[in-house]
Design a protein around this motif. Structure first.
Motif, PDB file in Angstrom:
ATOM      1  N   HIS A  13      27.029  44.703  37.529  1.00  0.00           N
ATOM      2  CA  HIS A  13      27.470  43.746  36.511  1.00  0.00           C
ATOM      3  C   HIS A  13      28.638  42.861  36.942  1.00  0.00           C
ATOM      4  CE1 HIS A  13      24.640  45.889  34.021  1.00  0.00           C
ATOM      5  NE2 HIS A  13      25.285  47.008  34.315  1.00  0.00           N
ATOM      6  N   GLU A  14      28.729  42.589  38.256  1.00  0.00           N
ATOM      7  CA  GLU A  14      29.646  41.568  38.733  1.00  0.00           C
ATOM      8  C   GLU A  14      28.849  40.301  39.014  1.00  0.00           C
ATOM      9  OE1 GLU A  14      31.702  45.325  39.306  1.00  0.00           O
ATOM     10  OE2 GLU A  14      29.860  44.706  40.296  1.00  0.00           O
ATOM     11  N   TRP A  15      29.530  39.162  38.958  1.00  0.00           N
ATOM     12  CA  TRP A  15      28.905  37.892  39.317  1.00  0.00           C
ATOM     13  C   TRP A  15      29.641  37.284  40.508  1.00  0.00           C
ATOM     14  CZ3 TRP A  15      32.309  33.934  39.286  1.00  0.00           C
ATOM     15  CH2 TRP A  15      33.387  33.987  38.389  1.00  0.00           C
ATOM     16  N   VAL A  16      28.969  36.377  41.216  1.00  0.00           N
ATOM     17  CA  VAL A  16      29.528  35.682  42.378  1.00  0.00           C
ATOM     18  C   VAL A  16      29.232  34.194  42.246  1.00  0.00           C
ATOM     19  CG1 VAL A  16      29.481  35.443  44.886  1.00  0.00           C
ATOM     20  CG2 VAL A  16      29.050  37.665  43.867  1.00  0.00           C
ATOM     21  N   ARG A  17      30.273  33.379  42.423  1.00  0.00           N
ATOM     22  CA  ARG A  17      30.110  31.924  42.508  1.00  0.00           C
ATOM     23  C   ARG A  17      30.617  31.492  43.881  1.00  0.00           C
ATOM     24  NH1 ARG A  17      33.584  30.024  38.734  1.00  0.00           N
ATOM     25  NH2 ARG A  17      35.128  29.325  40.232  1.00  0.00           N
ATOM     26  N   VAL A  18      29.736  30.926  44.692  1.00  0.00           N
ATOM     27  CA  VAL A  18      30.056  30.584  46.073  1.00  0.00           C
ATOM     28  C   VAL A  18      30.553  29.148  46.158  1.00  0.00           C
ATOM     29  CG1 VAL A  18      29.110  30.354  48.398  1.00  0.00           C
ATOM     30  CG2 VAL A  18      28.357  32.224  46.920  1.00  0.00           C
ATOM     31  N   GLU A  19      31.641  28.971  46.928  1.00  0.00           N
ATOM     32  CA  GLU A  19      32.173  27.642  47.245  1.00  0.00           C
ATOM     33  C   GLU A  19      32.490  27.644  48.738  1.00  0.00           C
ATOM     34  OE1 GLU A  19      35.411  26.607  44.642  1.00  0.00           O
ATOM     35  OE2 GLU A  19      34.182  26.886  42.853  1.00  0.00           O
ATOM     36  N   GLY A  20      31.544  27.129  49.544  1.00  0.00           N
ATOM     37  CA  GLY A  20      31.697  27.166  50.996  1.00  0.00           C
ATOM     38  C   GLY A  20      31.574  28.597  51.489  1.00  0.00           C
ATOM     39  N   ASN A  21      32.589  29.065  52.259  1.00  0.00           N
ATOM     40  CA  ASN A  21      32.550  30.461  52.718  1.00  0.00           C
ATOM     41  C   ASN A  21      33.417  31.358  51.839  1.00  0.00           C
ATOM     42  OD1 ASN A  21      35.081  29.609  53.606  1.00  0.00           O
ATOM     43  ND2 ASN A  21      34.980  30.771  55.503  1.00  0.00           N
ATOM     44  N   GLU A  22      33.880  30.806  50.731  1.00  0.00           N
ATOM     45  CA  GLU A  22      34.662  31.579  49.767  1.00  0.00           C
ATOM     46  C   GLU A  22      33.826  31.814  48.513  1.00  0.00           C
ATOM     47  OE1 GLU A  22      39.082  30.114  51.166  1.00  0.00           O
ATOM     48  OE2 GLU A  22      38.294  29.334  49.288  1.00  0.00           O
ATOM     49  N   VAL A  41      43.963  44.327  34.328  1.00  0.00           N
ATOM     50  CA  VAL A  41      43.103  44.211  35.501  1.00  0.00           C
ATOM     51  C   VAL A  41      43.963  44.537  36.720  1.00  0.00           C
ATOM     52  CG1 VAL A  41      41.664  42.673  36.896  1.00  0.00           C
ATOM     53  CG2 VAL A  41      41.663  42.458  34.406  1.00  0.00           C
ATOM     54  N   ASP A  42      43.549  45.537  37.492  1.00  0.00           N
ATOM     55  CA  ASP A  42      44.312  46.001  38.643  1.00  0.00           C
ATOM     56  C   ASP A  42      43.520  45.749  39.921  1.00  0.00           C
ATOM     57  OD1 ASP A  42      46.307  47.286  40.162  1.00  0.00           O
ATOM     58  OD2 ASP A  42      45.259  49.206  40.017  1.00  0.00           O
ATOM     59  N   VAL A  43      44.102  44.942  40.819  1.00  0.00           N
ATOM     60  CA  VAL A  43      43.462  44.660  42.106  1.00  0.00           C
ATOM     61  C   VAL A  43      44.483  44.935  43.216  1.00  0.00           C
ATOM     62  CG1 VAL A  43      42.314  42.931  43.536  1.00  0.00           C
ATOM     63  CG2 VAL A  43      41.936  42.940  41.076  1.00  0.00           C
ATOM     64  N   PRO A  44      44.492  46.177  43.734  1.00  0.00           N
ATOM     65  CA  PRO A  44      45.454  46.524  44.783  1.00  0.00           C
ATOM     66  C   PRO A  44      44.993  46.109  46.184  1.00  0.00           C
ATOM     67  CG  PRO A  44      44.176  48.455  44.216  1.00  0.00           C
ATOM     68  CD  PRO A  44      43.710  47.333  43.305  1.00  0.00           C
ATOM     69  N   THR A  45      43.858  45.415  46.290  1.00  0.00           N
ATOM     70  CA  THR A  45      43.234  45.166  47.590  1.00  0.00           C
ATOM     71  C   THR A  45      43.447  43.754  48.131  1.00  0.00           C
ATOM     72  OG1 THR A  45      41.182  44.666  46.430  1.00  0.00           O
ATOM     73  CG2 THR A  45      41.447  46.916  47.259  1.00  0.00           C
ATOM     74  N   VAL A  46      44.323  42.942  47.518  1.00  0.00           N
ATOM     75  CA  VAL A  46      44.556  41.586  48.030  1.00  0.00           C
ATOM     76  C   VAL A  46      45.040  41.688  49.472  1.00  0.00           C
ATOM     77  CG1 VAL A  46      45.935  39.484  47.776  1.00  0.00           C
ATOM     78  CG2 VAL A  46      44.983  40.592  45.757  1.00  0.00           C
ATOM     79  N   GLY A  47      44.405  40.912  50.352  1.00  0.00           N
ATOM     80  CA  GLY A  47      44.736  40.938  51.773  1.00  0.00           C
ATOM     81  C   GLY A  47      43.866  41.877  52.589  1.00  0.00           C
ATOM     82  N   GLU A  48      43.110  42.739  51.924  1.00  0.00           N
ATOM     83  CA  GLU A  48      42.235  43.683  52.623  1.00  0.00           C
ATOM     84  C   GLU A  48      40.834  43.099  52.787  1.00  0.00           C
ATOM     85  OE1 GLU A  48      42.141  47.661  51.026  1.00  0.00           O
ATOM     86  OE2 GLU A  48      44.241  47.550  50.430  1.00  0.00           O
ATOM     87  N   THR A  49      40.137  43.548  53.819  1.00  0.00           N
ATOM     88  CA  THR A  49      38.734  43.196  54.011  1.00  0.00           C
ATOM     89  C   THR A  49      37.904  44.411  53.635  1.00  0.00           C
ATOM     90  OG1 THR A  49      39.259  41.614  55.753  1.00  0.00           O
ATOM     91  CG2 THR A  49      36.994  42.442  55.678  1.00  0.00           C
ATOM     92  N   PHE A  56      37.032  47.138  44.598  1.00  0.00           N
ATOM     93  CA  PHE A  56      38.153  46.244  44.899  1.00  0.00           C
ATOM     94  C   PHE A  56      39.263  46.342  43.867  1.00  0.00           C
ATOM     95  CE2 PHE A  56      35.440  43.309  42.382  1.00  0.00           C
ATOM     96  CZ  PHE A  56      36.361  42.797  41.481  1.00  0.00           C
ATOM     97  N   GLY A  57      38.986  46.994  42.748  1.00  0.00           N
ATOM     98  CA  GLY A  57      39.994  47.109  41.706  1.00  0.00           C
ATOM     99  C   GLY A  57      39.428  47.821  40.498  1.00  0.00           C
ATOM    100  N   THR A  64      38.534  52.675  27.883  1.00  0.00           N
ATOM    101  CA  THR A  64      38.005  53.156  29.158  1.00  0.00           C
ATOM    102  C   THR A  64      38.582  52.383  30.334  1.00  0.00           C
ATOM    103  OG1 THR A  64      35.960  53.706  30.332  1.00  0.00           O
ATOM    104  CG2 THR A  64      35.986  51.622  29.149  1.00  0.00           C
ATOM    105  N   VAL A  65      38.406  52.926  31.523  1.00  0.00           N
ATOM    106  CA  VAL A  65      38.746  52.226  32.765  1.00  0.00           C
ATOM    107  C   VAL A  65      37.482  52.198  33.615  1.00  0.00           C
ATOM    108  CG1 VAL A  65      40.148  52.233  34.858  1.00  0.00           C
ATOM    109  CG2 VAL A  65      41.155  52.973  32.690  1.00  0.00           C
ATOM    110  N   SER A  66      37.179  51.036  34.183  1.00  0.00           N
ATOM    111  CA  SER A  66      35.968  50.880  34.975  1.00  0.00           C
ATOM    112  C   SER A  66      36.317  50.304  36.346  1.00  0.00           C
ATOM    113  CB  SER A  66      35.013  49.934  34.239  1.00  0.00           C
ATOM    114  OG  SER A  66      33.834  49.754  34.963  1.00  0.00           O
ATOM    115  N   ASP A  67      35.714  50.865  37.391  1.00  0.00           N
ATOM    116  CA  ASP A  67      35.886  50.306  38.725  1.00  0.00           C
ATOM    117  C   ASP A  67      35.149  48.977  38.829  1.00  0.00           C
ATOM    118  OD1 ASP A  67      37.432  52.382  39.767  1.00  0.00           O
ATOM    119  OD2 ASP A  67      35.696  53.478  40.516  1.00  0.00           O
ATOM    120  N   ALA A  68      35.673  48.086  39.667  1.00  0.00           N
ATOM    121  CA  ALA A  68      35.028  46.813  39.952  1.00  0.00           C
ATOM    122  C   ALA A  68      34.593  46.835  41.423  1.00  0.00           C
ATOM    123  CB  ALA A  68      35.984  45.663  39.691  1.00  0.00           C
ATOM    124  N   PHE A  69      33.320  46.536  41.667  1.00  0.00           N
ATOM    125  CA  PHE A  69      32.729  46.619  42.995  1.00  0.00           C
ATOM    126  C   PHE A  69      32.519  45.232  43.583  1.00  0.00           C
ATOM    127  CE2 PHE A  69      31.463  50.343  40.598  1.00  0.00           C
ATOM    128  CZ  PHE A  69      31.726  51.377  41.485  1.00  0.00           C
TER     129      PHE A  69
END
Length: 125
Positions: A13-22, A41-49, A56-57, A64-69
């Motif tokens: 249930h994630e979505w992706v919108r592409v703009e070039g290689n981002e 919303v918690d994203v501790p992964t900024v800067g990580e690959t 990712f957060g 509830t708390v849900s992981d985001a993939f």
């Protein structure tokens, strides 16, 4: 249920919108409706690959708390700073102002493994 045709969707249930290689990534209208009122919303992964399907957060709602993939692998470039002050943007505008992260994709071919809007609509019934 709002399912924009110009986006790709994951089974998680994630979505992706592409703009070039981002790519911008968020959770779907369906996902936010299932979670309820989002309070953090918690994203501790900024800067990580990260690889495709890695966590990712997390998204914290009142009950509830849900992981985001990550629907496609890449370097996490940015967290949507607006969510720090107003995490409910994910509820109000999940495909616009409520985007969660921006990444630099490592393999655009992974987009081919995601669902079209039509296929995602079938997934959620």
């Amino acid at each position: 249920m709002n399912i924009p045709a110009n986006l790709k969707y994951s089974n998680d249930h994630e979505w992706v919108r592409v703009e070039g290689n981002e790519a911008y990534i968020g959770i779907t209208d369906f996902a936010q409706s299932q979670l309820g009122d989002i309070v953090f919303v918690d994203v501790p992964t900024v800067g990580e690959t990260l690889a495709q399907n890695e966590v990712f957060g997390s998204i914290e709602a009142v009950k509830t708390v849900s992981d985001a993939f990550l629907p496609v692998g890449g370097e996490v470039l940015e967290l949507n700073a607006a969510l720090e002050n107003d995490p409910a943007l994910v509820n109000k505008d999940p495909y616009g102002e409520g985007w969660i992260i921006k990444i630099r994709m490592t393999d655009a071919a992974e987009l081919d493994t995601l669902l079209s809007a039509e296929d995602y609509a079938k997934l959620i019934g």
